[in-house]
Design an enzyme around this catalytic site. Structure first.
Site, PDB file in Angstrom:
ATOM      1  N   ARG A  63      -5.563   4.225 -12.278  1.00 19.99           N
ATOM      2  CA  ARG A  63      -5.646   5.050 -11.069  1.00 19.99           C
ATOM      3  C   ARG A  63      -5.838   6.521 -11.420  1.00 19.99           C
ATOM      4  O   ARG A  63      -6.342   7.285 -10.608  1.00 19.99           O
ATOM      5  CB  ARG A  63      -4.342   4.914 -10.259  1.00 19.99           C
ATOM      6  CG  ARG A  63      -4.153   3.582  -9.579  1.00 19.99           C
ATOM      7  CD  ARG A  63      -2.742   3.438  -9.053  1.00 19.99           C
ATOM      8  NE  ARG A  63      -2.325   4.481  -8.129  1.00 19.99           N
ATOM      9  CZ  ARG A  63      -2.542   4.453  -6.815  1.00 19.99           C
ATOM     10  NH1 ARG A  63      -3.158   3.444  -6.280  1.00 19.99           N
ATOM     11  NH2 ARG A  63      -2.111   5.438  -6.054  1.00 19.99           N
ATOM     12  N   ARG A  88      -9.962  13.371 -18.219  1.00 19.65           N
ATOM     13  CA  ARG A  88     -11.145  14.227 -18.226  1.00 19.65           C
ATOM     14  C   ARG A  88     -11.182  15.146 -19.432  1.00 19.65           C
ATOM     15  O   ARG A  88     -10.152  15.731 -19.772  1.00 19.65           O
ATOM     16  CB  ARG A  88     -11.147  15.142 -16.997  1.00 19.65           C
ATOM     17  CG  ARG A  88     -11.113  14.444 -15.700  1.00 19.65           C
ATOM     18  CD  ARG A  88     -11.492  15.444 -14.614  1.00 19.65           C
ATOM     19  NE  ARG A  88     -11.323  14.802 -13.321  1.00 19.65           N
ATOM     20  CZ  ARG A  88     -10.299  15.031 -12.520  1.00 19.65           C
ATOM     21  NH1 ARG A  88      -9.372  15.907 -12.854  1.00 19.65           N
ATOM     22  NH2 ARG A  88     -10.221  14.399 -11.381  1.00 19.65           N
ATOM     23  N   ARG A  96       8.778  -2.364  -5.328  1.00 14.81           N
ATOM     24  CA  ARG A  96       9.612  -1.241  -5.739  1.00 14.81           C
ATOM     25  C   ARG A  96       9.963  -0.467  -4.489  1.00 14.81           C
ATOM     26  O   ARG A  96       9.149  -0.302  -3.573  1.00 14.81           O
ATOM     27  CB  ARG A  96       8.859  -0.326  -6.719  1.00 14.81           C
ATOM     28  CG  ARG A  96       8.604  -0.978  -8.041  1.00 14.81           C
ATOM     29  CD  ARG A  96       9.867  -1.312  -8.795  1.00 14.81           C
ATOM     30  NE  ARG A  96      10.535  -0.134  -9.325  1.00 14.81           N
ATOM     31  CZ  ARG A  96      11.732  -0.158  -9.894  1.00 14.81           C
ATOM     32  NH1 ARG A  96      12.420  -1.293  -9.953  1.00 14.81           N
ATOM     33  NH2 ARG A  96      12.259   0.946 -10.379  1.00 14.81           N
ATOM     34  N   TYR A 147      -1.553  -2.666  -3.600  1.00 16.01           N
ATOM     35  CA  TYR A 147      -1.256  -1.251  -3.869  1.00 16.01           C
ATOM     36  C   TYR A 147      -2.398  -0.394  -3.314  1.00 16.01           C
ATOM     37  O   TYR A 147      -3.178   0.184  -4.030  1.00 16.01           O
ATOM     38  CB  TYR A 147      -1.117  -1.074  -5.384  1.00 16.01           C
ATOM     39  CG  TYR A 147      -0.594   0.252  -5.894  1.00 16.01           C
ATOM     40  CD1 TYR A 147      -0.190   1.278  -5.045  1.00 16.01           C
ATOM     41  CD2 TYR A 147      -0.495   0.480  -7.257  1.00 16.01           C
ATOM     42  CE1 TYR A 147       0.286   2.475  -5.546  1.00 16.01           C
ATOM     43  CE2 TYR A 147      -0.013   1.667  -7.769  1.00 16.01           C
ATOM     44  CZ  TYR A 147       0.366   2.662  -6.916  1.00 16.01           C
ATOM     45  OH  TYR A 147       0.831   3.856  -7.433  1.00 16.01           O
ATOM     46  N   ASP A 174      -4.268   2.642  -1.363  1.00 17.29           N
ATOM     47  CA  ASP A 174      -4.178   4.038  -0.939  1.00 17.29           C
ATOM     48  C   ASP A 174      -4.517   4.097   0.548  1.00 17.29           C
ATOM     49  O   ASP A 174      -5.042   3.140   1.110  1.00 17.29           O
ATOM     50  CB  ASP A 174      -5.173   4.894  -1.732  1.00 17.29           C
ATOM     51  CG  ASP A 174      -4.684   5.129  -3.167  1.00 17.29           C
ATOM     52  OD1 ASP A 174      -3.465   5.137  -3.385  1.00 17.29           O
ATOM     53  OD2 ASP A 174      -5.541   5.287  -4.052  1.00 17.29           O
TER      54      ASP A 174
HETATM   55  N1  UDP Z   1       1.855   7.971 -14.180  1.00 19.03           N
HETATM   56  C1  UDP Z   1       2.442   8.410 -15.340  1.00 19.03           C
HETATM   57  N2  UDP Z   1       2.870   9.705 -15.416  1.00 19.03           N
HETATM   58  C2  UDP Z   1       2.726  10.564 -14.393  1.00 19.03           C
HETATM   59  C3  UDP Z   1       2.109  10.123 -13.205  1.00 19.03           C
HETATM   60  C4  UDP Z   1       1.697   8.796 -13.128  1.00 19.03           C
HETATM   61  O1  UDP Z   1       2.601   7.657 -16.281  1.00 19.03           O
HETATM   62  O2  UDP Z   1       3.153  11.713 -14.525  1.00 19.03           O
HETATM   63  C5  UDP Z   1       1.422   6.545 -14.129  1.00 19.03           C
HETATM   64  C6  UDP Z   1       2.531   5.640 -13.602  1.00 19.03           C
HETATM   65  O3  UDP Z   1       2.436   4.422 -14.286  1.00 19.03           O
HETATM   66  C7  UDP Z   1       2.151   5.456 -12.160  1.00 19.03           C
HETATM   67  C8  UDP Z   1       0.636   5.425 -12.265  1.00 19.03           C
HETATM   68  O4  UDP Z   1       0.335   6.379 -13.266  1.00 19.03           O
HETATM   69  O5  UDP Z   1       2.661   4.270 -11.633  1.00 19.03           O
HETATM   70  C9  UDP Z   1      -0.081   5.758 -10.978  1.00 19.03           C
HETATM   71  O6  UDP Z   1       0.358   6.995 -10.510  1.00 19.03           O
HETATM   72  P1  UDP Z   1       0.074   7.513  -9.045  1.00 19.03           P
HETATM   73  O7  UDP Z   1       0.343   8.938  -9.026  1.00 19.03           O
HETATM   74  O8  UDP Z   1      -1.260   7.021  -8.639  1.00 19.03           O
HETATM   75  O9  UDP Z   1       1.204   6.757  -8.230  1.00 19.03           O
HETATM   76  P2  UDP Z   1       1.669   6.970  -6.715  1.00 19.03           P
HETATM   77  O10 UDP Z   1       1.218   8.319  -6.294  1.00 19.03           O
HETATM   78  O11 UDP Z   1       1.035   5.856  -5.946  1.00 19.03           O
HETATM   79  O12 UDP Z   1       3.131   6.853  -6.787  1.00 19.03           O
END
Ligand code: UDP
Length: 372
Positions: free
Chosen positions: A171, A175, A248, A353, A355
């Protein structure tokens, strides 16, 4: 009154379906078990700040159809999500980009960064990534995995990174440019006036009844409409008869602080394993942008976010889309296909999951099929 559709849940899926059904000349009633509309995108006004009560929601999409649709119901600001990672007091730019690589390794050029990632990937001996850990290391190397991914992911999911599917980490963009926009999306922003207002606009003129639990009153409620659009958890609908799907859950500790600026950013992720919360959201920065206007507000609202395994009675937030749950969901889906006069939709109804933009796209697709 008898309706064409009873929509269960006033989140994005339910609200979009209800609006489209009414546009198509159908009669619709929306119910929600909570005392408010808007599901998990619900925002609440605290001292002039729109607090994201069920976690940070940043709208982003590449889907022009979805963008053109949703902007009929809200005007969006120009918020760009650039979270900061705090690893034991060291701050890194997210998502993984040249600012991150420079801070981590002192590399200056994209070639140097790519070489460093390649070297760490080689040392870890990864060819075909089989799980989140291997996927993460092959994308950004071991150092970033250890400091910015491992602890955060294990807190958020309560599982080892070796037991999680790799798509979760995909996700996030990686870059080799100095660009810390979290999303690769052409359109991005936060609805001005809050998400609740946007959902209220979608539901404008539609009958909504709050504090109604569908599953507890299913028999009577089914009688009031020809068809039900159900956006709650699919396993709950079937009374968990094949077992519970895992989710979760998230708990928020929200505080109103007597200072104008707590952390200088909407989101700071705490990526070490020891800090018990995963991130702190400072809500005002979603709305006002990092300018003097926000600082004119003498107060600020922050939410610490704690992740936990869902158990009955908690709010489900994230479906755990691993193999085991995927297989169980397929079984529930078969049961769902055997039901008549009901549509299952949304993050919980489809155990996906999603968005926000994908939920809207999914609802619009359903409307095209259903209301044609
Ligand atoms: N993630 C991570 N470190 C961060 C942010 C995200 O390892 O600082 C990983 C983590 O496994 C997370 C995934 O990237 O579940 C997707 O993050 P996202 O921000 O898309 O999750 P959401 O916003 O849906 O909680």
């Amino acid at each position: 009154m008898h309706y064409d559709y009873l929509v269960v849940g006033s989140g994005l899926y339910g609200a979009v379906f209800a609006r489209e059904a009414v546009k198509a000349g159908k009669t619709v009633k929306v119910i929600d078990k909570r005392p408010n509309i808007a599901g998990n995108v619900y925002t609440e006004d605290v001292e002039g700040i729109h607090v994201h009560k069920y976690g940070a929601h940043i709208f982003h999409t590449n889907n022009k159809k979805v963008w053109d649709y949703i902007t009929q119901y809200a005007e969006f600001n120009r918020f760009t999500n650039s979270p900061v990672a705090n690893y034991k007091g060291e701050l890194y730019s997210l998502p993984f980009n040249m600012y991150t690589f420079n801070k981590m390794w002192g590399v200056v050029t994209p070639e140097e960064a790519a070489a460093k990632i390649e070297e760490q990937k080689r040392e870890a001996n990864i060819t075909e990534p089989k799980n989140l850990e291997e996927q993460a290391i092959s994308l950004v190397g071991t150092d970033i995995y250890e400091k910015l991914i491992k602890g955060y992911t294990e807190k958020q999911w309560g599982r080892d990174c070796t037991d999680l599917p790799s798509f979760i980490i995909k996700r996030l963009p990686v870059r080799l440019t100095f660009d810390n926009n979290y999303f690769n999306a052409l359109y991005q922003g936060i609805p001005m006036g809050g998400y609740t207002k946007m959902v209220a606009n979608l539901l404008d003129g539609i009958e909504v009844e709050l504090n109604v639990d569908y599953l507890e009153n299913k028999e009577e409620l089914d009688k009031i409409a020809d068809k039900v659009v159900y956006t709650g958890p699919i396993d709950a609908y079937f009374d968990y008869k094949l077992g519970t799907l895992e989710y979760r859950s998230v708990r928020f500790e929200t505080e109103l602080l007597d200072k104008p600026n707590f952390q200088g950013n909407a989101a700071v992720n705490y990526t070490d394993r020891e800090t018990p919360w995963t991130r702190i959201i400072e809500h005002k920065w979603f709305e006002f942008g990092k300018d003097d206007e926000g600082n004119d507000l003498p107060k600020t609202v922050i939410s610490r976010e704690y992740s936990s395994e869902w158990k009955p009675g908690d709010e489900p937030y994230y479906p755990v889309n691993d193999e085991k749950n995927g297989a169980l969901y397929e079984e529930y889906k078969k049961l769902a296909e055997g039901e008549t006069n009901i549509i299952f939709g949304g993050r919980l109804g489809e155990y996906k999951y999603y968005d926000m933009d994908a939920v809207i796209a999914s609802a619009l697709d359903m409307c095209e099929r259903e209301l044609a």
